[in-house]
Design a protein around this motif. Structure first.
Motif: not given
Ligand SMILES: C[S@@+](CC[C@H](N)C(=O)[O-])C[C@H]1O[C@@H](n2cnc3c(N)ncnc32)[C@H](O)[C@@H]1O
Length: 273
Positions: A107, A216, A220, A113, A198, A75
């Motif tokens: 996320g 995020v 999925f 952010e 989660n 990020t």
């Molecule tokens: C690539 S980062 C994105 C961070 C920020 N939103 C950005 O765009 O810069 C993805 C984030 O999603 C979180 N994440 C993944 N699976 C998740 C879940 N099931 N529930 C909540 N967060 C999740 C990860 O831990 C990670 O911190």
């Protein structure tokens, strides 16, 4: 060549993890999760699938490391500045109609952010009456986000992003340098609440005027994306905003008719039904 996990092994491993730790990664995008399990095995010098399974099933600390490896935490501050500019120009004027605002940043990773949003809200006189709930599945990154300490060496790049995002002051007004780190100002943290959550299992916890969830959903599969979009839909007040960022989409979701498009590039939507 390191471990090349099969689909069956992946399914079994994720089933064991679900039962043992209560985290369900079965609906994460297949290719990406397999790649990450293989990488996890290499880093920990596990030679075969049975080693991975045995250690993960029996070592809670290793499971914490597994979550870190499975989730991509990259990020930055004002990441994709055009997104923040668009939020400030198209959404903030509409947010002023609410006396109090609740924003869910889902996320949030290490928080860059979240601080970016707080700064822009502040510069547009919206921060005082806003609470930002910032959540992530990963306890470790949530702790870092709460601390609000970032490497000094990244500030040049973050400052360039801030200016492109339409920042009106100087980014350095919002932090104090401390050796090779910067500490974000306390006044920015005042209206932030950090917590683990989660998206693949936990329910909604409030009603929001805006939800931001960028980079995020791409991890999925379609079913889990649909479930999470439903969760966001239920968590938004009528006419609330859903901001997903340029890489995501709701085109394939059955919920798409319940939103109007505010910005099609930055994938910002408004709940209308
Ligand atoms: C690539 S980062 C994105 C961070 C920020 N939103 C950005 O765009 O810069 C993805 C984030 O999603 C979180 N994440 C993944 N699976 C998740 C879940 N099931 N529930 C909540 N967060 C999740 C990860 O831990 C990670 O911190």
């Amino acid at each position: 060549m390191g471990l090349q996990i099969t689909n069956e092994e992946k399914g079994e491993l994720l089933g064991i993890i679900r039962e043992r730790y209560g985290y369900d990664f079965s609906e994460y995008a297949e290719a990406s999760i397999k790649r990450r399990i293989n990488r996890f095995a290499d880093i920990n010098s596990f030679e075969n699938y049975f080693d991975v399974r045995h250690h993960l099933a029996n070592d809670q600390n290793l499971f914490v490391a597994f979550i870190l490896e499975i989730t991509v935490n990259v990020t930055e501050m004002f990441r994709d500045p055009a997104f923040f500019k668009c939020l400030a120009e198209k959404v903030f004027p509409l947010l002023t109609t609410y006396a109090h605002r609740k924003v869910w940043h889902a996320g949030c990773s290490t928080g860059e952010e979240v601080y970016s949003l707080a700064i822009l809200l502040k510069e547009n006189s919206l921060y005082r009456d806003t609470i930002i709930y910032a959540t992530d599945i990963n306890t470790k990154v949530v702790k870092q986000a709460r601390e609000g300490v970032f490497p000094l060496k990244l500030m040049k790049e973050f400052t360039a992003n801030y200016l492109k995002a339409g920042g009106q002051e100087s980014l350095s007004d919002y932090y104090t340098a401390d050796y090779d780190s910067v500490i974000m100002n306390k006044s920015l943290k005042k209206n932030m609440v950090f917590s683990t959550h989660n998206l693949a299992g936990d329910t909604s916890f409030n009603e929001f005027q805006m939800i931001i969830c960028r980079n995020v959903l791409i991890y999925f599969n379609q079913e889990l994306q649909d479930k999470v979009l439903q969760l966001f839909y239920e968590s938004l007040c009528m006419f609330g905003f859903l901001a997903l960022g340029s890489k995501e989409s709701i085109t394939h979701s059955k919920l798409r008719d319940k939103f109007e498009v505010i910005d099609k590039n930055e994938k910002i939507f408004r709940k209308i039904a």
